[in-house]
Design a protein around this motif. Structure first.
Motif, PDB file in Angstrom:
ATOM      1  N   ILE A  32       0.795  -1.212  -0.068  1.00  0.00           N
ATOM      2  CA  ILE A  32       0.015  -0.186   0.102  1.00  0.00           C
ATOM      3  C   ILE A  32       0.920   1.270   0.045  1.00  0.00           C
ATOM      4  O   ILE A  32       0.774   2.389  -0.586  1.00  0.00           O
ATOM      5  CB  ILE A  32      -0.787   0.114   1.285  1.00  0.00           C
ATOM      6  N   SER A  36       0.948   3.682  -3.089  1.00  0.00           N
ATOM      7  CA  SER A  36       0.716   5.228  -2.931  1.00  0.00           C
ATOM      8  C   SER A  36       1.957   6.194  -3.426  1.00  0.00           C
ATOM      9  O   SER A  36       1.516   7.328  -3.853  1.00  0.00           O
ATOM     10  CB  SER A  36       0.433   5.238  -1.228  1.00  0.00           C
ATOM     11  N   LYS A 125      -2.928  10.591   2.151  1.00  0.00           N
ATOM     12  CA  LYS A 125      -3.138   9.708   3.430  1.00  0.00           C
ATOM     13  C   LYS A 125      -3.865   8.599   3.081  1.00  0.00           C
ATOM     14  O   LYS A 125      -5.128   8.697   2.292  1.00  0.00           O
ATOM     15  CB  LYS A 125      -4.078  10.845   4.377  1.00  0.00           C
ATOM     16  N   LYS A 126      -3.684   7.230   3.754  1.00  0.00           N
ATOM     17  CA  LYS A 126      -4.275   6.215   3.403  1.00  0.00           C
ATOM     18  C   LYS A 126      -4.618   5.818   4.664  1.00  0.00           C
ATOM     19  O   LYS A 126      -3.839   5.349   5.687  1.00  0.00           O
ATOM     20  CB  LYS A 126      -3.662   5.005   2.724  1.00  0.00           C
ATOM     21  N   GLN A 127      -5.867   5.392   5.089  1.00  0.00           N
ATOM     22  CA  GLN A 127      -6.269   4.878   6.377  1.00  0.00           C
ATOM     23  C   GLN A 127      -5.818   3.187   6.476  1.00  0.00           C
ATOM     24  O   GLN A 127      -6.463   2.419   5.347  1.00  0.00           O
ATOM     25  CB  GLN A 127      -7.797   4.873   6.652  1.00  0.00           C
ATOM     26  N   VAL A 304       0.355   6.006   5.720  1.00  0.00           N
ATOM     27  CA  VAL A 304      -0.592   4.856   5.679  1.00  0.00           C
ATOM     28  C   VAL A 304      -0.641   4.420   7.137  1.00  0.00           C
ATOM     29  O   VAL A 304       0.474   4.014   7.866  1.00  0.00           O
ATOM     30  CB  VAL A 304      -0.050   3.874   4.658  1.00  0.00           C
TER      31      VAL A 304
END
Length: 314
Positions: A32, A36, A125-127, A304
């Motif tokens: 991820i 990203s 921003k990745k949750q 992340v």
């Protein structure tokens, strides 16, 4: 160059296995982060964009789509042919010439790829359900079409920052501030573009401090503050590795093939040593490369992890 695209049974089985593999790998935190970083660095470019998940379109790809893609790119116009042989016989030379002539008769045109533009400053921003934040900072880097020495200048910049416990970022982030366990670096040089990336895992409350410390160390190198003793050590290790590699026929062949494919000419043992000596005598070459590529106006910051939406960089 003429594979058989008629076996739909094998394609169906392999497609299912590949889809399962992709579905599992794409959810891994490190993938991820990488996806990203690539997508932010080369935004809106179909040649480099990585879809983070399988879509309906992906699942509907059929054997005809695969064949169409193959015919478009995998043809004689894109071939680089490497032949390594010791004391060839007349028959072997004849066979090699026949292979080359056969490739030439196909007369396909080499594919051209569009020029890639780097993104400007951005925050992604990745949750993710993780108590730590996976933090990555990326800058543009040279491609294989740039001057070869720039490739090595950025490589040694990364070594100074992250390689081993002597790396500046390990010392600053781990030893002096106890913010992280380790720091990773990636210098990725592609056909027309490149990427310089630094990544680590840190608690949410320490994100801003970690970013500031990383940028501060990058700026030191750009401003000429280089540990000459550590640089000499890295250069010496590279020379030693190179000398040993040239005594290995397979490594030599592999390096020559890579150099010709990427730079259209092989990097000789002598040239490599001369380049390292040039860097050793003038470490400020590293600073110059840093100023050229590690431009904070093109910095991408990737978060992340859990609670990353609440991180405020304003």
């Amino acid at each position: 160059l003429q594979p058989d695209f008629s076996n739909k049974v094998v394609f169906k089985k392999e497609k299912k296995a590949l889809n399962n593999e992709m579905s599992g790998n794409n959810s891994a935190p490190e993938n991820i982060v990488y996806h990203s970083a690539i997508n932010a660095r080369f935004e809106e470019n179909p040649n480099y964009y990585i879809n983070p998940s399988l879509t309906i379109d992906d699942k509907n790809i059929n054997l005809e789509d695969i064949e169409k893609y193959y015919r478009q790119y995998c043809h004689s116009g894109n071939i680089t042919l490497f032949i390594g042989i010791h004391q060839p016989t007349h028959i072997q030379i004849k066979n090699i010439k026949e292979i080359i002539c056969d490739v030439k008769t196909h007369n396909h045109k080499k594919n051209e790829f569009p020029t890639v533009k780097y993104s400007r400053f951005s925050i992604v921003k990745k949750q993710l359900l993780s108590q730590r934040v996976y933090l990555t900072l990326t800058w543009p880097g040279p491609s294989y079409k740039n001057d070869l020495i720039e490739f090595y200048l950025l490589t040694y910049t990364m070594k100074l920052l992250v390689q081993g416990q002597e790396g500046r970022l390990f010392q600053i982030l781990r030893v002096e501030n106890s913010l992280v366990y380790g720091v990773n670096g990636l210098t990725q040089f592609l056909n027309t573009v490149g990427m310089f990336a630094i990544s680590t895992a840190v608690e949410t409350k320490d994100v801003l401090l970690a970013i500031n410390l990383i940028i501060k160390e990058v700026n030191k190198i750009k401003n000429g503050k280089i540990d000459k003793k550590l640089l000499k050590k890295h250069l010496s290790e590279s020379n030693s590795f190179n000398q040993k590699g040239w005594r290995d026929n397979w490594k030599t062949f592999d390096w020559i093939c890579r150099d010709i494919a990427q730079q259209q000419k092989p990097l000789s043992k002598k040239h490599f040593s001369e380049m390292n000596n040039k860097i050793l005598k003038n470490p400020l070459l590293i600073s110059a490369a840093g100023k050229k590529y590690l431009n904070h106006r093109h910095l991408n910051i990737i978060f992340v992890g859990k609670g990353v939406k609440k991180i405020d960089l304003s």
